[in-house]
Structures are given as structure tokens and as C-alpha cells.
Design a protein around this motif. Structure first.
Motif, PDB file in Angstrom:
ATOM      1  N   ARG A   1       0.808  -1.219   0.000  1.00 47.23           N
ATOM      2  CA  ARG A   1       0.000   0.000   0.000  1.00 47.23           C
ATOM      3  C   ARG A   1       0.838   1.265   0.000  1.00 47.23           C
ATOM      4  NH1 ARG A   1      -3.678   0.747   4.998  1.00 47.23           N
ATOM      5  NH2 ARG A   1      -3.829   2.831   4.126  1.00 47.23           N
TER       6      ARG A   1
ATOM      7  N   VAL B   1      -7.629  -0.319  -2.280  1.00 47.11           N
ATOM      8  CA  VAL B   1      -8.991  -0.129  -1.756  1.00 47.11           C
ATOM      9  C   VAL B   1      -9.129  -0.971  -0.489  1.00 47.11           C
ATOM     10  CG1 VAL B   1      -9.955  -1.951  -3.227  1.00 47.11           C
ATOM     11  CG2 VAL B   1     -11.454  -0.185  -2.316  1.00 47.11           C
ATOM     12  N   ASN B   2      -9.840  -0.436   0.471  1.00 45.97           N
ATOM     13  CA  ASN B   2      -9.974  -1.122   1.750  1.00 45.97           C
ATOM     14  C   ASN B   2     -10.918  -2.325   1.639  1.00 45.97           C
ATOM     15  OD1 ASN B   2      -9.208  -1.162   4.491  1.00 45.97           O
ATOM     16  ND2 ASN B   2     -11.187  -0.327   5.121  1.00 45.97           N
TER      17      ASN B   2
ATOM     18  N   LEU C   1     -17.244  -2.916  11.882  1.00 45.30           N
ATOM     19  CA  LEU C   1     -16.962  -2.362  13.208  1.00 45.30           C
ATOM     20  C   LEU C   1     -17.380  -3.317  14.320  1.00 45.30           C
ATOM     21  CD1 LEU C   1     -18.086   1.315  12.490  1.00 45.30           C
ATOM     22  CD2 LEU C   1     -15.762   0.408  12.544  1.00 45.30           C
TER      23      LEU C   1
ATOM     24  N   PRO D   1       2.266  -8.943  13.706  1.00 41.27           N
ATOM     25  CA  PRO D   1       0.881  -9.423  13.829  1.00 41.27           C
ATOM     26  C   PRO D   1      -0.120  -8.382  13.342  1.00 41.27           C
ATOM     27  CG  PRO D   1       2.117  -9.924  15.832  1.00 41.27           C
ATOM     28  CD  PRO D   1       3.015  -9.075  14.975  1.00 41.27           C
ATOM     29  N   GLU D   2       0.179  -7.096  13.577  1.00 40.24           N
ATOM     30  CA  GLU D   2      -0.759  -6.048  13.162  1.00 40.24           C
ATOM     31  C   GLU D   2      -0.432  -5.502  11.767  1.00 40.24           C
ATOM     32  OE1 GLU D   2       1.439  -5.907  15.532  1.00 40.24           O
ATOM     33  OE2 GLU D   2       2.408  -3.955  15.671  1.00 40.24           O
TER      34      GLU D   2
ATOM     35  N   GLN E   1      -0.063  -6.186   7.358  1.00 40.64           N
ATOM     36  CA  GLN E   1      -0.699  -6.926   6.253  1.00 40.64           C
ATOM     37  C   GLN E   1       0.378  -7.330   5.246  1.00 40.64           C
ATOM     38  OE1 GLN E   1      -2.193  -3.483   6.607  1.00 40.64           O
ATOM     39  NE2 GLN E   1      -3.227  -4.314   8.380  1.00 40.64           N
TER      40      GLN E   1
ATOM     41  N   GLU F   1      -9.670  -9.536  12.490  1.00 41.88           N
ATOM     42  CA  GLU F   1      -9.135  -8.589  13.472  1.00 41.88           C
ATOM     43  C   GLU F   1      -8.560  -7.341  12.825  1.00 41.88           C
ATOM     44  OE1 GLU F   1      -6.332 -10.996  15.608  1.00 41.88           O
ATOM     45  OE2 GLU F   1      -4.678 -10.539  14.263  1.00 41.88           O
ATOM     46  N   GLN F   2      -8.352  -7.392  11.502  1.00 45.42           N
ATOM     47  CA  GLN F   2      -7.824  -6.232  10.785  1.00 45.42           C
ATOM     48  C   GLN F   2      -8.538  -6.072   9.450  1.00 45.42           C
ATOM     49  OE1 GLN F   2      -3.451  -5.273  10.832  1.00 45.42           O
ATOM     50  NE2 GLN F   2      -3.333  -7.482  10.967  1.00 45.42           N
ATOM     51  N   ASP F   3      -8.603  -4.844   8.971  1.00 47.88           N
ATOM     52  CA  ASP F   3      -8.982  -4.625   7.588  1.00 47.88           C
ATOM     53  C   ASP F   3      -7.931  -5.279   6.686  1.00 47.88           C
ATOM     54  OD1 ASP F   3     -11.048  -3.064   8.519  1.00 47.88           O
ATOM     55  OD2 ASP F   3     -10.219  -1.163   7.808  1.00 47.88           O
ATOM     56  N   ALA F   4      -8.368  -5.720   5.527  1.00 51.18           N
ATOM     57  CA  ALA F   4      -7.435  -6.132   4.482  1.00 51.18           C
ATOM     58  C   ALA F   4      -7.487  -5.055   3.391  1.00 51.18           C
ATOM     59  CB  ALA F   4      -7.829  -7.496   3.929  1.00 51.18           C
ATOM     60  N   TYR F   5      -6.758  -5.249   2.306  1.00 49.25           N
ATOM     61  CA  TYR F   5      -6.873  -4.296   1.208  1.00 49.25           C
ATOM     62  C   TYR F   5      -6.517  -4.955  -0.107  1.00 49.25           C
ATOM     63  CZ  TYR F   5      -1.748  -3.413   1.650  1.00 49.25           C
ATOM     64  OH  TYR F   5      -0.380  -3.511   1.708  1.00 49.25           O
TER      65      TYR F   5
END
Lengths: 449, 449
Positions: free
Chosen positions: B84, B90-91, B96, B157-158, B160, B306-310
Motif C-alpha cells: 500500500r 482499496v480497503n 466495526l 501481527p498487526e 498486512q 481482526e484487521q482490515d485487508a486491502y
């Protein structure tokens, strides 16, 4: 209209390219780049216009970065909620911890709150002000609870919107934190931390002068002037490959080294985006971490944000400290609520209370007055916050197209707003927003529930 | 070494530019684009090499998209965790809602598990295999609990990481879901859904043939051949402005319309990325939503990621269905665990059980055999999953540099791995990974705890 949007003049294209992310314009600018009149909030609703919808989108509904169409109004109203689809970005991670709840206590009495816009004798309701300001999303917290929340156009609760110059306030707050912690000396010279800036106008300014934008630097943000430094700044930071004949600076940091002196440091407030980029560089040098990393570790993660945020980057990966942040609206509200609570949120002291106290006390009103903001009498600027010095002690983060974090301590109110007003400058937006915020604060004080 | 990385040949630059995101190479390719030998996992550790660290990073540690440096080894090991920062994306929102917990039950006995690599008589330990495969991160679930978790280099871990061709498996799974729901007819012709593809080789193929990659299309992914279609595909999808003299297709969708027939549909498996891009177009047309939106609404959000991907996008904002996804490692594991549980995870049926059953049964082993994967005897390919048909009924998603989601139903085991092997092709990676996975499965079966 699509033809209007896509058939941009060379100047408009250059402008759009150079702005690179809607670089914050000085709030004193009253007129938009293309002049008016503009379609109103309904007619320019990006959801109704169907930008980038379809597989593929119709050609006249495609928005691009490289041809400048992204920044032409009304396409810009889509862009502000989708910067990452147009340019490289770096994540501002919320980490993997739990979300700090923002309890909801919605009220239906706020839409009818009335106020009189500046320079007008015709009252307006709160609800009407949202359209007048091309609001994309707004959250009002009262005593930490969401009493009002609306989304318009293409912004969703789970989306991110460009914070524009509200970015500066985050960077200024990070700097204030490091000063309070003794990591950064506000009285120290800039070139002590960033020797590369020694020969620039920033070199002999103090960190505090940069934080309060009282540096004497030559940096015009007048977009009508083709020689204004803001063009060179935008071109330097543009993440696209440079044209073959390009000889200018190739990154934000290279640009900063070219900034010339103008006037004397410490005598007057001059709103100049380059200060924030310089401050971002100082922070990165002092901590060994980028502004995006700092934002994640020092604010986003500890405050229990519900979404990651992100920042645009230049061609060498440096985040745009002066205006590149995009965030979720409720996370912007969390930030405001944390500041309202003197740095405490999510069960912890995130920003030292002494740093928040310093911000709330504000900067020099005399220095601020010299900048000539007729609509902001008696205000000051401190650590990249705008301080009203009004009876409620309100202070705010402000972005060029109407983005704000507005903190009213007396009313125990925080407003987070994203907007995409066609006019690039708060002078056009303040008349229907500042008195609206104050009217809402008075209403909440009178009817607290 | 920095000189080696940055002074790329014209061919290497063209390649890097055209690959645009590390487009998945066919797993049959055994040799990396630049040949070997390559520095080993330690010597190529992107954290140790300090890519993009500093304010600014040293010139020889800057990674760029437009000059191709991003895809040269070992810089590529930084890139795969930072797509990114180099290109528009794009997300893929997680929404939420609450995160679905992945309980932890870490074990210290797995590192010592031994296996014999394919084509070798020299045993190796599990721990040794991680370096041999340039692993960036790996999670092993047993009965839904994390029994093993490691991160290397710059992956956190946090963070991508590029899933590369594992993206295809997500797209194939979405298609299988829509087929199971009756929204998409697997026997229907492609041009029924996407009339624009009528004149291309895809037009008279069935959706099922596209899903199983048994189409007869002319699409070479041989990077050694300058006329290979994969170059045109990459150039079309490249989000950077096209060169002035460029006359080819300007988006993934435009490229797909140029694909010519070769051979007969439905007779043999041919691994070709263009099939997934065509499938992505079909999904978008059928649902009115992009692959990124579908992935968010149908998988990412319901599974409690647990996280957004993209996903990376082309110049008109279309997500790269063939290889553009980046995700958190544990979210990849959640996906695998959901599939292992026949589509159930986070308390709900996310993928219809009938769709998972169809994938697990696999495709035609006879069709697959014709592709000539010597190291994958008796395998098949179904809905963009690789099915081993081994005694454990294992099946997998596979990416070009060693990314995988490996599901072993009998051992109740799921492996999610991100890697950045210098050789672009699983033929070079399988010898030290497939027998390692199977050895781990047998170990967990024998000592389940």
C-alpha cells in the motif's frame, strides 16, 4: 457536468497534481480555485453522482489522480473519502486491542437549534448548516456520549475521510507530548535536530516557533500565484514519477531544505503548511519513527480507535505531515474527547495533562491578530490547535474544506466533522459553522439531559 | 548490493513494472526471473537490511514502484509487507463488529518435527523449513487454537502481507458461495454475465470452466518471453499513468477483452491468472459490488477479522482479483479455519456447507494431470483451491512466493503462511513445504494434546 470535470485546463491539472492530496490551503483564502458558483450539497452528492460505481464505471464517472480529475468539484467530494484508491498510503494501525466504546445517547432536539450566521441577519437551523457546509459526516459528543451522528454522500461509519489540515493538529499534539516528556526541547533550534535544515529558513527557528507557526519563512499558499511556493511543495511531494524535465526537489524533505526566510521568527502567526512538514521531520528524527508510526503508537492504539487510519506518502515513503491523514469520523471524535478530558481516555493518560493545559491556554493573541483573520477575533494558535479564547474556552483542529475537531470544555461538547466544501478555505465556511457550534454548545448547557 | 538492486536492467524494470503487484506466476515455473543464487533468509532479512527506515531513508534503502526496485530481490521482502505504500489500494473493511477470538494454545514441540524434503534424502526440521522457505509469518491452528505462531523480517501481527495468488482462492470461494445460493449459474456462459467478453476467448466458456481454470485461452505467464500475454496484462493493470506511446489496453477489464482462444474449453487445467480477473468481473456484474466490497461483506466482516485487508487497484479503481489482496496473517488463518469447519465460524454459516463440500471433493484429477505438475501427483483444482486428494483430504490456497492457506481436515489443522521466496514459483518451494505440512499434521494427529 462530467465534461466540465474531466476537461480540465492545464492550470487546473497542474494545480490538482501539485496539491497532491488537497494540501491544506490557508484558511484566509476565501475563494475556491475555480471560483463559483458551485452546485449545492444535494446536487453535488457524490453518492447520487455515482462516481467510481460500476464494473467498469462509465468513463465520465471515473476519477483519476494523474489527470487532476480527483480534485475538481464535485468529484472531490468522492475523493476525500477515497484518497487511498488514488495514491500510495501508509497505515496508522489501531493495533489489535479492544475498541474504546463511545456510548450512544442520541437526541432529536439538535436539528432545530437555531443560530445566526456571521455577517448575516437571517437565522439558520443546525440541520440547515450541515448542507450549507457540504458536511460528509458529523458526530457530536456531550459528556462523552454520542448525542448526534450523521453521514452523507459516500462516507460511512466504517469509512475513512481526509482530515486535511486536521492532520497538523495531530502532529502538533505529538510534538507537545514529546515536549512535556522532555524528549523534545521547544526552545531548541530546528537545525539542532535536523542539520539538513540549517541552511533553510527553518534552521535558526525554534521548535516552538514551528509548532506555533510563527516562523518567518517564504511560503505562499496563494494558488492564484503560479510562483507560490505551495506549487513546488506539492510537486516535490507528489508520489507519481517526476516528469523528465523536472529539476525541483523530489520529496517533502528536499523541498523543506529550499525554503527561504521572509520576515522575522517569533513575531507573528503565519499559517504555513511547510511548518508542519518540518515539525514532522523533527519528530521523526528525535524518535526514530515516522509520524504515522508515532500516531499509531502514541494516540491511535492507546485511545482504542475503532479503525486504522492512514497517511499519504511521497515518493520516498515519508508521510505528508501537513495534511495527509485520513481517519474514521468516530475516531476523530475519540481524539477530541481524549483532549477534552485533559489527555485521559480509554482508562489511561494518553497525552500529558500539562501538554493539553498548554494548548488550552493558547498562544499569543497579539501574534495571531497580525495574520488578519477578520472572522477569528481574539483567537490564537498553539501547537497546531486553533484556540478561540471565547467564554467556553473552545479550541479546534481545522481543515481546509470544513473538517474539524471542535472542543468546547464548558459545554462538555466535542464535535468531529468531515466536509467537502467547494471553497478551499474556512473563511467561506466559518460563517455557518462557528456560530452553529457555539449555539449547539449553549443548547447542551441549557438542556444537558 | 544496493547497486544491484537499484541498477535494474531495462528488462527487469519492464518486468517489475508490468508485474504490478507481484502478479501470480504459474506455480510450474521453477526459476526466479533473475536466476540464482539468492542470499538466504538471514542475509535477505528486510528488517536487517533497513529498507525505508530513516527520515529520509538512505538513497540505497529507498524502494520505489516506478523504477521497479520494489520487486527486485531482496527488496521484494519489504515490499510484500508494504504494497500500500507503493500503489493505490482499496480497503476491505472488517466492519466495526467484535473480533472473533482465535484462542491460543502454543506448543514448543513443533519446531523439532522432522520431514524429508521432496527429491531429497536429507531430513530437515520444521524450524529449518521456515528459513528454507523465506517465511515472513506462519500460524498453525489445531482444532481452532493457535499452536504455533512466528513472525520474521518486517511482518508484524498487526501488519498486512501480500497474499498474491491466495487472492484467487478468495475470489473462487466467493463465486462458489454465489453458485450455492443460486445467484450465479456455474453452467452459464461468461458472455451471459459480461457481454463485453463475448468476442474474447472467455465469451463461450462457462463460469465453472473459469472457476476451475479449464478455459482454453492464450495467456502465457512465461516471464522469459517478452511476448507473453502476462506483460500486456500487467501493463494494462498498472495504476501509473500510461506512457505517451502506449496503445494497449488501459485496465484489467480492457485487457480481458483482448484475450484470444487457445485450445478447447473444459479439457485441461491451465493455471492462468486472467481467469480470476474474468471471474472477478463476473462477480462484480452479478452482484453490483466490487470484489473488495464482496470480500468485506461476505467474508471479512462476518468472520470477525481482526484487521482490515486491502486490494490493489488499476487506474480505474478495479481491484486486482488475480493477486491484489493483502491481509493480516491471523485473518488468513481465520479464513482457513472457517473453511475447515465447512463454512461455519464466529457463530455463523459464512460459506454454504454445500460450497465447501464441493471444493473439498475437488475437480478433475485427469484434467489437472495434463498440466504436468510433477510434484503434485493426483491433485486437482476446484473453485480456485488446490486439492491434494491425499489421505488427509488436504486442500490449499497457494501464492507464488510461498503464501498459503493449508487445510488438513483429518488432522484438524490449518496453516496460514506468508513468505517471500526469491523464486517465483511453488515448484521451488513445495519440496520443503508440502512434506513439512504433512509431517506436522501427522505429528498433531499422533500427539493431539
Amino acid at each position: 457536468m462530467s465534461r466540465t470535470v474531466l476537461t480540465l485546463s492545464r492550470r487546473a491539472r497542474q494545480q490538482a497534481l501539485s496539491i497532491a492530496l488537497g494540501l491544506a490551503l490557508g484558511p484566509a483564502l476565501a475563494a475556491g480555485p475555480a471560483g463559483g458558483p458551485f452546485p449545492d450539497a444535494q446536487a453535488s452528492d457524490p453518492a447520487k453522482l455515482g462516481w467510481m460505481v460500476g464494473a467498469p464505471p462509465p468513463p465520465d464517472r471515473v476519477i483519476r489522480f494523474d489527470d487532476g480529475s480527483y480534485w475538481a468539484f464535485p468529484a472531490m467530494r468522492w475523493t476525500v473519502s477515497n484518497f487511498r484508491q488514488l495514491m500510495p498510503t501508509v497505515n496508522v494501525s489501531r493495533g489489535l486491542g479492544p475498541v474504546a466504546a463511545l456510548p450512544s445517547a442520541l437526541r432529536d432536539d439538535l436539528d432545530a437549534v437555531r443560530f445566526t450566521p456571521l455577517n448575516s441577519d437571517r437565522p439558520m437551523t443546525w440541520r440547515e448548516s450541515l448542507d450549507a457546509n457540504y458536511t460528509d459526516g458529523i458526530v457530536v459528543l456531550h459528556r462523552g456520549r454520542i448525542v448526534y451522528e450523521r453521514y452523507f454522500g459516500v462516507l460511512k461509519p466504517e469509512g475513512q475521510h481526509g482530515a486535511m489540515s486536521v492532520t497538523k493538529t495531530f502532529v502538533g499534539t505529538l510534538a507537545a507530548m514529546l515536549v512535556a516528556e522532555g524528549v523534545l526541547e521547544a526552545g531548541q533550534r530546528v537545525d539542532h535536530y535536523v542539520p539538513e535544515l540549517a541552511a533553510s529558513a527553518f534552521g535558526n527557528a525554534t521548535v516552538r516557533q514551528v509548532m506555533d507557526m510563527t516562523t518567518g519563512i517564504k511560503f505562499s499558499e496563494n494558488y492564484a500565484d503560479p510562483n507560490a511556493e505551495v506549487w513546488a511543495h506539492g510537486a516535490a511531494g507528489n508520489p507519481l514519477p517526476k516528469p523528465k524535465d523536472y529539476t525541483g526537489p523530489r520529496s517533502y524533505y528536499e523541498f523543506l531544505q529550499t525554503v527561504k526566510p521572509e520576515g522575522v521568527h517569533g513575531e507573528a502567526f503565519h499559517y504555513r503548511t511547510a511548518n508542519t512538514d518540518a515539525l514532522g521531520w523533527i519528530l521523526a528524527r528525535v524518535t526514530g519513527k515516522s509520524v504515522a508510526q508515532l500516531l499509531s503508537e502514541r494516540i491511535w492504539s492507546p485511545m482504542g480507535a475503532e479503525q486504522d487510519a492512514y497517511m499519504s506518502v511521497d515518493s520516498i515513503g515519508m508521510p505528508f505531515a501537513g495534511g495527509g491523514l485520513s481517519t474514521g469520523l468516530r475516531d476523530l471524535a475519540r481524539f477530541g474527547e481524549m483532549i477534552r478530558n485533559n489527555g485521559v481516555f480509554n482508562g489511561r493518560q494518553i497525552v500529558p495533562a500539562i501538554a493539553v493545559g498548554d494548548i488550552r491556554r493558547g498562544g499569543s493573541t497579539a501574534d495571531f491578530a497580525k495574520a488578519g483573520y477578520a472572522q477569528l477575533p481574539g483567537w490564537s494558535y498553539r501547537s497546531m490547535w486553533w484556540v478561540t479564547h471565547n467564554a467556553h474556552g473552545a479550541f479546534a483542529a481545522r481543515g481546509v474544506h470544513g473538517q474539524t475537531v471542535y472542543v468546547d470544555p464548558k459545554a462538555e461538547m466535542v464535535i468531529a466533522r468531515f466536509a467537502s466544501h467547494p471553497v478551499a478555505g474556512n473563511a467561506a465556511i466559518d460563517p455557518t459553522s462557528l456560530p452553529a457550534y457555539h449555539a449547539l454548545a449553549r443548547h447542551l448547557l441549557a438542556a444537558p439531559r
